[in-house]
Design a protein around this motif. Structure first.
Motif, mmCIF file in Angstrom:
data_model
loop_
_atom_site.group_PDB
_atom_site.id
_atom_site.type_symbol
_atom_site.label_atom_id
_atom_site.label_comp_id
_atom_site.label_asym_id
_atom_site.label_seq_id
_atom_site.Cartn_x
_atom_site.Cartn_y
_atom_site.Cartn_z
ATOM 1 N N ALA A 164 0.800 -1.243 -0.132
ATOM 2 C CA ALA A 164 -0.073 0.061 -0.063
ATOM 3 C C ALA A 164 0.853 1.373 0.194
ATOM 4 N N ASP A 165 0.289 2.496 -0.447
ATOM 5 C CA ASP A 165 1.120 3.607 -0.458
ATOM 6 C C ASP A 165 1.000 4.317 0.814
ATOM 7 N N ASN A 166 -0.050 4.038 1.661
ATOM 8 C CA ASN A 166 -0.037 4.563 2.977
ATOM 9 C C ASN A 166 -0.331 3.492 4.028
ATOM 10 N N THR A 167 0.388 3.703 5.025
ATOM 11 C CA THR A 167 0.248 2.684 6.303
ATOM 12 C C THR A 167 -0.042 3.396 7.458
ATOM 13 N N LEU A 168 -0.512 2.612 8.471
ATOM 14 C CA LEU A 168 -0.618 2.969 9.924
ATOM 15 C C LEU A 168 0.593 3.271 10.630
ATOM 16 N N CYS A 169 1.455 2.320 10.331
ATOM 17 C CA CYS A 169 2.678 2.114 11.022
ATOM 18 C C CYS A 169 3.554 1.123 10.364
ATOM 19 N N GLU A 170 4.931 1.364 10.100
ATOM 20 C CA GLU A 170 5.705 0.205 9.568
ATOM 21 C C GLU A 170 7.164 0.233 10.261
ATOM 22 N N ALA A 171 7.779 -0.839 10.406
ATOM 23 C CA ALA A 171 9.154 -1.169 11.043
ATOM 24 C C ALA A 171 10.227 -0.100 10.985
ATOM 25 N N GLY A 172 10.266 0.506 9.909
ATOM 26 C CA GLY A 172 11.191 1.304 9.230
ATOM 27 C C GLY A 172 11.051 2.657 9.913
ATOM 28 N N ASP A 173 9.838 3.059 10.064
ATOM 29 C CA ASP A 173 9.582 4.265 10.833
ATOM 30 C C ASP A 173 9.586 4.316 12.426
ATOM 31 N N VAL A 174 9.928 3.210 13.089
ATOM 32 C CA VAL A 174 9.827 3.380 14.452
ATOM 33 C C VAL A 174 11.035 2.341 14.923
ATOM 34 N N SER A 175 11.558 2.718 16.368
ATOM 35 C CA SER A 175 12.656 1.888 16.776
ATOM 36 C C SER A 175 11.890 0.704 17.385
ATOM 37 N N ASP A 176 10.605 0.868 17.860
ATOM 38 C CA ASP A 176 9.921 -0.355 18.564
ATOM 39 C C ASP A 176 8.567 -0.101 18.412
ATOM 40 N N SER A 216 5.875 0.084 20.147
ATOM 41 C CA SER A 216 5.358 0.712 21.076
ATOM 42 C C SER A 216 5.056 2.157 20.539
ATOM 43 N N GLU A 217 5.823 2.723 19.640
ATOM 44 C CA GLU A 217 5.980 3.957 19.137
ATOM 45 C C GLU A 217 4.553 4.446 18.438
ATOM 46 N N CYS A 218 4.088 3.082 17.644
ATOM 47 C CA CYS A 218 2.946 3.158 16.683
ATOM 48 C C CYS A 218 1.555 3.482 17.529
ATOM 49 N N LEU A 219 0.825 4.386 16.945
ATOM 50 C CA LEU A 219 -0.328 4.851 17.722
ATOM 51 C C LEU A 219 -1.414 3.714 17.721
ATOM 52 N N ASP A 220 -1.367 2.822 16.747
ATOM 53 C CA ASP A 220 -2.148 1.592 16.617
ATOM 54 C C ASP A 220 -1.919 0.338 17.387
ATOM 55 N N ILE A 221 -0.747 0.272 17.884
ATOM 56 C CA ILE A 221 -0.355 -0.718 18.613
ATOM 57 C C ILE A 221 -0.345 -0.425 20.099
ATOM 58 N N VAL A 222 -1.332 -0.740 21.061
ATOM 59 C CA VAL A 222 -1.417 -0.403 22.379
ATOM 60 C C VAL A 222 -0.669 -1.197 23.366
ATOM 61 N N GLU A 223 0.313 -0.470 23.928
ATOM 62 C CA GLU A 223 1.361 -1.437 24.984
ATOM 63 C C GLU A 223 0.897 -0.763 26.256
ATOM 64 N N THR A 224 0.415 -1.553 27.076
ATOM 65 C CA THR A 224 -0.043 -1.024 28.490
ATOM 66 C C THR A 224 0.632 -2.142 29.644
ATOM 67 N N SER A 225 0.533 -1.649 30.768
ATOM 68 C CA SER A 225 1.021 -2.639 31.806
ATOM 69 C C SER A 225 0.350 -3.708 31.867
ATOM 70 N N GLU A 226 0.935 -4.603 32.672
ATOM 71 C CA GLU A 226 0.217 -6.027 33.042
ATOM 72 C C GLU A 226 -1.008 -5.855 33.679
ATOM 73 N N SER A 227 -1.197 -4.946 34.412
ATOM 74 C CA SER A 227 -2.627 -4.606 35.161
ATOM 75 C C SER A 227 -3.465 -4.127 34.369
ATOM 76 N N ALA A 228 -3.121 -3.595 33.101
ATOM 77 C CA ALA A 228 -4.060 -2.808 32.537
ATOM 78 C C ALA A 228 -4.560 -3.739 31.052
ATOM 79 N N VAL A 229 -3.880 -4.816 31.051
ATOM 80 C CA VAL A 229 -4.264 -5.674 29.805
ATOM 81 C C VAL A 229 -5.061 -6.697 30.543
ATOM 82 N N PRO A 230 -6.228 -6.884 30.397
ATOM 83 C CA PRO A 230 -7.171 -7.958 30.849
ATOM 84 C C PRO A 230 -6.651 -9.360 30.560
ATOM 85 N N ASP A 231 -6.972 -10.281 31.210
ATOM 86 C CA ASP A 231 -6.379 -11.685 31.143
ATOM 87 C C ASP A 231 -7.245 -12.029 29.601
ATOM 88 N N VAL A 232 -6.659 -12.479 28.572
ATOM 89 C CA VAL A 232 -7.096 -12.715 27.264
ATOM 90 C C VAL A 232 -8.496 -13.764 27.417
#
Length: 410
Positions: free
Chosen positions: A199-211, A213-229
């Motif tokens: 695609a010409d446009n993406t939400l995020c891609e590896a080449g633009d971030v070091s990790d 978690s810097e992507c707005l659409d990849i939500v990284e939260t603490s263990e207590s904030a992520v409910p058990d799956v």
């Protein structure tokens, strides 16, 4: 004077006796009315439980007579109009001199709400590598806020060339425009050869971030904030955080609701894996859930389930997807980390991607994600998840009262 006083005392006594008798009768009548009302209310509760268990088939206008422990009989009837249920219940007092009739409106709703899931959810680290594509849930973070993954941590390992994108870009932008597509009866479009990287446009891609978690659409939260799956998907308390004291809750859920199957037998089902759970199948109306109690590898160039008849696959062991395989539904790499996921020595089963398989739906992992070095495609498909929820069976439903609908008069 004595005669006069005696007459006054007599009249007063007679008056007090009459007043006392009136109050006794009033109190008795009130008690009978309360008894009758309570018995009628019990009829409403009975009707709501029957509706929860049997659905619309119970609410056909038939009068059901139930007997309470004190010998009182209550009549209950359910009527459906405009997809809403009205339960009418009539009960009497113990001595049968009092009666009450009450009505209340109810709605039946699925407890399972797969539509709120992100494409990838993990109770652990998500270490993306490889060249995978994830098409996010467009409203995962609220209306118009896409979410591609919800994890506790996310740290890139190895060489990474992954991308996340929206569905339109996945289907029509850049090199995707020329790829072969298959439109389904409800308008959803399948494209096994489309990729976010084309695609010409993406939400995020590896080449633009070091990790990631810097992507707005990849939500990284603490263990207590992520409910058990497991709890989040099936609504079953399995961790100490919600009060579980051992690992029996998930086992009880598996034994009651899942179809237990070996890996070899499951692989033999192929594209027909969902058929038994839908109209005409021998398990029609049941939760389309397969539970494989061992490691399992999905063969290359194979299809598991179908768009119209998706499934939930729980693999209690290492899960592997191989090149050019296609899966429709929810894929759950399960580890027994219960009741305390933080305890030392809990299971940590792997999910491995080889080649370029495609998943339409969701990937869930209730431990660390030891996966992504493959070139897979994960496409969030709301329609598939809704189909799973609608086929979850009565055991996955709740009943709610309609506010302001209760009445004790016609």
């Amino acid at each position: 004077m004595t005669v006069l006083l005696l007459a006054i005392v007599t009249i007063t006594t007679i008056y007090l006796v009459k007043v006392s008798l009136l109050e006794t009768r009033t109190s008795a009548n009130s008690n009978r009315a309360k008894e009758a009302l309570h018995h009628a209310q019990a009829g409403l509760d009975y009707g709501s439980m029957m509706y929860l268990d049997q659905g619309d088939s119970w609410a056909d206008g038939t009068v059901n007579v139930i007997g309470l422990e004190n010998g009182v009989s209550v009549s209950v009837r359910g009527d459906i109009a405009s997809d809403l249920l009205t339960i009418t219940a009539s009960g009497g007092s113990v001595d049968l001199t009092g009666s009450a009739t009450v009505k209340e409106g109810y709605g039946r709703f699925p407890i399972v709400d797969f539509g709120e899931l992100p494409p990838l959810m993990s109770n652990g680290n998500f270490p993306p590598g490889g060249t995978f594509s994830i098409v996010g849930n467009p409203n995962g973070g609220g209306t118009g806020v896409p979410v591609s993954a919800w994890v506790e941590t996310s740290t890139t390992t190895g060489v990474a060339s992954w991308q996340t994108c929206n569905m339109d870009e996945f289907l029509y932008e850049g090199g995707n425009a020329a790829q072969t597509k298959s439109e389904q009866s409800d308008g959803f479009i399948l494209c096994n050869d489309c990729r976010c990287q084309q695609a010409d446009n993406t939400l995020c891609e590896a080449g633009d971030v070091s990790d990631p978690s810097e992507c707005l659409d990849i939500v990284e939260t603490s263990e207590s904030a992520v409910p058990d799956v497991f709890e989040n998907v099936f609504g079953i308390c399995v961790t100490t955080a919600c009060g579980a004291s051992d690992d029996t809750p998930w086992q009880s859920f598996r034994d009651e609701f899942a179809t237990l199957i070996s890996c070899d037998d499951f692989k033999a089902l192929g594209a027909a894996a969902g058929d038994p759970f839908y109209e005409g199948g021998d398990k029609a109306g049941q939760l389309p859930l397969y539970w494989v109690p061992e490691s399992c590898s999905i063969p290359a160039n194979s299809q598991v389930a179908s768009y119209d008849k998706p499934i939930i696959l729980v693999v209690h062991g290492d899960l592997t997807m191989n090149s050019n395989s296609t899966f429709f539904g929810i894929m759950f790499a399960f580890s027994d980390v219960y009741p305390d996921p933080t305890a030392v020595g809990v299971e940590d089963n792997d999910i491995t991607i080889n080649g370029s398989p495609t998943v339409y739906g969701v990937i869930l992992v209730n431990s660390e994600v030891n996966l992504p070095t493959g070139s897979f495609t994960l496409v969030y498909a709301q329609n598939i998840l809704e189909r799973l929820a609608n086929n979850a069976g009565s055991v996955r439903y709740g009943v709610g009262r309609r506010a302001g609908s209760w009445t004790d008069f016609d």
